[in-house]
Motif scaffolding. Structure first.
Motif, PDB file in Angstrom:
ATOM      1  N   ALA A 148       3.347   5.861  -2.823  1.00  0.00           N
ATOM      2  CA  ALA A 148       4.536   6.591  -3.288  1.00  0.00           C
ATOM      3  C   ALA A 148       4.493   6.741  -4.807  1.00  0.00           C
ATOM      4  CB  ALA A 148       5.799   5.850  -2.852  1.00  0.00           C
ATOM      5  N   ARG A 149       4.079   5.676  -5.494  1.00  0.00           N
ATOM      6  CA  ARG A 149       3.971   5.712  -6.965  1.00  0.00           C
ATOM      7  C   ARG A 149       2.961   6.780  -7.401  1.00  0.00           C
ATOM      8  NH1 ARG A 149       2.803   0.051  -7.534  1.00  0.00           N
ATOM      9  NH2 ARG A 149       4.813  -0.788  -6.962  1.00  0.00           N
ATOM     10  N   GLU A 150       1.828   6.810  -6.707  1.00  0.00           N
ATOM     11  CA  GLU A 150       0.761   7.775  -7.013  1.00  0.00           C
ATOM     12  C   GLU A 150       1.280   9.205  -6.859  1.00  0.00           C
ATOM     13  OE1 GLU A 150      -2.852   7.990  -4.367  1.00  0.00           O
ATOM     14  OE2 GLU A 150      -2.969   5.930  -5.095  1.00  0.00           O
ATOM     15  N   GLU A 164       1.977  12.350  -9.570  1.00  0.00           N
ATOM     16  CA  GLU A 164       1.477  13.732  -9.432  1.00  0.00           C
ATOM     17  C   GLU A 164       2.611  14.735  -9.501  1.00  0.00           C
ATOM     18  OE1 GLU A 164      -0.582  13.918  -5.694  1.00  0.00           O
ATOM     19  OE2 GLU A 164      -2.061  12.432  -6.340  1.00  0.00           O
ATOM     20  N   GLY A 165       3.830  14.242  -9.665  1.00  0.00           N
ATOM     21  CA  GLY A 165       4.966  15.145  -9.836  1.00  0.00           C
ATOM     22  C   GLY A 165       5.797  15.342  -8.571  1.00  0.00           C
ATOM     23  N   LYS A 166       5.437  14.648  -7.469  1.00  0.00           N
ATOM     24  CA  LYS A 166       6.217  14.818  -6.237  1.00  0.00           C
ATOM     25  C   LYS A 166       7.488  13.982  -6.289  1.00  0.00           C
ATOM     26  CE  LYS A 166       3.203  16.408  -2.650  1.00  0.00           C
ATOM     27  NZ  LYS A 166       2.552  16.155  -1.374  1.00  0.00           N
ATOM     28  N   ASP A 167       8.534  14.516  -5.715  1.00  0.00           N
ATOM     29  CA  ASP A 167       9.827  13.829  -5.739  1.00  0.00           C
ATOM     30  C   ASP A 167       9.945  12.923  -4.500  1.00  0.00           C
ATOM     31  OD1 ASP A 167      12.511  13.173  -5.872  1.00  0.00           O
ATOM     32  OD2 ASP A 167      13.156  15.106  -5.051  1.00  0.00           O
ATOM     33  N   ILE A 168       9.302  11.754  -4.599  1.00  0.00           N
ATOM     34  CA  ILE A 168       9.250  10.858  -3.439  1.00  0.00           C
ATOM     35  C   ILE A 168      10.438   9.893  -3.478  1.00  0.00           C
ATOM     36  CG2 ILE A 168       7.897   9.040  -2.290  1.00  0.00           C
ATOM     37  CD1 ILE A 168       6.428  11.704  -2.242  1.00  0.00           C
ATOM     38  N   ILE A 169      11.111   9.748  -2.339  1.00  0.00           N
ATOM     39  CA  ILE A 169      12.137   8.693  -2.246  1.00  0.00           C
ATOM     40  C   ILE A 169      11.468   7.494  -1.576  1.00  0.00           C
ATOM     41  CG2 ILE A 169      14.401   8.037  -1.363  1.00  0.00           C
ATOM     42  CD1 ILE A 169      15.184  10.953  -1.376  1.00  0.00           C
ATOM     43  N   ALA A 184       0.848  -1.201   0.000  1.00  0.00           N
ATOM     44  CA  ALA A 184       0.000   0.000   0.000  1.00  0.00           C
ATOM     45  C   ALA A 184       0.882   1.250   0.000  1.00  0.00           C
ATOM     46  CB  ALA A 184      -0.919  -0.008   1.214  1.00  0.00           C
ATOM     47  N   MET A 185       1.945   1.225   0.801  1.00  0.00           N
ATOM     48  CA  MET A 185       2.818   2.398   0.867  1.00  0.00           C
ATOM     49  C   MET A 185       3.553   2.587  -0.458  1.00  0.00           C
ATOM     50  SD  MET A 185       3.232   4.818   2.834  1.00  0.00           S
ATOM     51  CE  MET A 185       4.147   5.834   3.945  1.00  0.00           C
ATOM     52  N   ALA A 186       3.972   1.476  -1.068  1.00  0.00           N
ATOM     53  CA  ALA A 186       4.661   1.571  -2.360  1.00  0.00           C
ATOM     54  C   ALA A 186       3.707   2.149  -3.412  1.00  0.00           C
ATOM     55  CB  ALA A 186       5.163   0.199  -2.788  1.00  0.00           C
TER      56      ALA A 186
END
Ligand code: PMP
Ligand code: GLU
Length: 402
Positions: A31-33, A37-42, A26-28
């Protein structure tokens, strides 16, 4: 039919309504979502090597396609794969299994699911030393079992002691499940520690042990021990393993068990009705993976070891992150309860879920709450990521909590 038509109300089963979604997946997905949306998620939430599958394994898969391996395989796996697994168990674990004791499945996850389905009746208790891998409790519950959590402490390196095991056993105890090296704590049970647990079990010969050894090769201290190595435990231990982690093959979905024949036959029966067996090309590739010397994958283990040092050093600079030193796997499991009751950037942090969500929203770093692993004081951070990502993620976390 129009996709805008209102969906009829569908009543799902109680079984599925009671099931928790996998917190790691769910967390992965979240993060993909956010990335879309353009967020720089690590993403440090998913336990997935960031290496490519080694070329020699990929070539074996290509060869299998060209050799027209396209039919159903034997339900419990190709004879040659079972033979490679038997050789691997002998070579790495000094465990002797017959082909009738081996079942190949669609990932270690399905192997665990099968074992729960074939061993548990409603109300049977399964002892889970905490923290445990996220899916254990729901796989047990799906089979009608009742997870019994045994709390461990960071001081004891998150390991269950013999006394704790003894106190958790009731007349309803059917099984014990653990992973070593452990996801999420990275702890490894030594041979002596396993022997102490096995000594308790001498009094309870009907209890079955599931020993999940999928991180066997990702070990920084050496000395992997298997419960089935003890003669008195062999006949009631299911040894679970797979190629996802050590061979960077998460998406290939191959796992396997070495088990008492009765359990293996039952798992074969369930697969015959549910999947007809694991993917044929992936099975052929895994023959090559398992037959290769373990030294072929050492470069990945060495790299994980460097990253472990890096992340532990960087987390030590952040107040309120109390870590044990993981001996294997690729996770750190810091106790972050220091932050509970505090307000960070206007967010009140009441528990590990709040903290993990805070990090996602304020540091753009995806982690997983420890609640999902049966320990609500911790969060899990996967360091199966590049040095740059680890450095940047810890920098962002430090800024967010300061
Ligand atoms: N056991 C543990 C401890 C794990 O971390 C995982 C994660 N993948 C699994 C089993 C399942 O492995 P697989 O991908 O082979 O299904
Ligand atoms: N086992 C990995 C993890 O713990 C992969 C995700 C999963 O299978 O749940 O992150």
């Amino acid at each position: 039919m129009s996709t805008n038509a209102p969906e009829m109300s569908i009543e799902l089963s109680e079984r599925i309504n009671k099931l928790e979604a996998s917190a790691t997946l769910a967390m992965a997905a979240k993060a993909r979502e956010l990335r879309a949306e353009g967020k720089d998620i690590i993403g440090l939430s998913l336990g997935e090597p960031d290496f490519n599958t080694p070329d020699f394994i990929k070539e074996a898969a290509i060869q299998a396609v060209n050799d027209n391996y396209n039919s159903y395989t034997p339900v419990d796996g190709y004879v040659e794969l079972k033979s490679a697994i038997i050789t691997k168990f002998k070579r790495d674990n000094n465990l002797a299994y017959e082909p009738s004791q081996i079942v190949v499945s669609t990932g270690a996850k399905q192997a665990l699911y099968n074992v729960a389905q074939v061993c548990l009746n409603d109300g049977d208790e399964v002892i889970l030393p905490c923290p445990y891998w996220v899916s254990y409790s729901d796989i047990v519950k799906l089979a009608g079992g009742v997870p019994v959590e045994v709390k461990t402490s960071i001081e004891n390196d998150f390991k269950m002691t013999a006394d704790q095991l003894e106190s958790a056993i009731t007349p309803k105890t059917k099984m014990i499940w653990y992973s070593s090296p452990c996801n999420p704590s990275g702890s490894i049970y030594s041979k002596e520690e396993l022997r102490a647990l096995a000594d308790v079990l001498k009094k309870y010969p009907e209890i079955i042990v599931v020993s999940d050894e999928i991180y066997e090769h990702i070990n920084y201290v050496g000395g992997h021990a298997s419960m089935a190595q003890f003669e008195d435990m062999y006949d009631r231990t299911v040894t679970v393993n797979g190629v996802a982690k050590a061979f960077a093959m998460t998406g290939w979905r191959i796992g396997y068990i070495g088990a008492p024949t009765t359990i293996a036959r039952a798992c074969n029966k369930i697969q015959g009705q549910v999947t007809s067996g694991a993917n044929c090309i992936a099975q052929r590739a895994v023959i090559t993976a398992l037959e290769a010397p373990v030294s072929n994958i050492q470069y990945m283990v060495d790299e994980f070891k460097n990253r472990r040092k890096l992340i532990l050093n960087l987390l030590a600079e952040i107040p309120g992150f109390e870590c044990n030193e993981p001996e294997g796997a690729f996770y750190v499991f810091p106790d972050v309860s220091y932050y509970f009751g505090k307000t960070l950037k206007g967010n009140t942090i009441n528990n590990a879920s709040d903290f993990s969500m805070f990090l996602l929203e304020n540091a753009n770093v995806a982690t997983v709450t420890g609640d999902a692993f049966g320990n609500g004081n911790c969060i899990r951070i996967s360091y199966a990521a590049s040095n740059e990502q680890i450095i940047e993620a810890t920098k962002r976390i430090k800024e967010a909590v300061s």
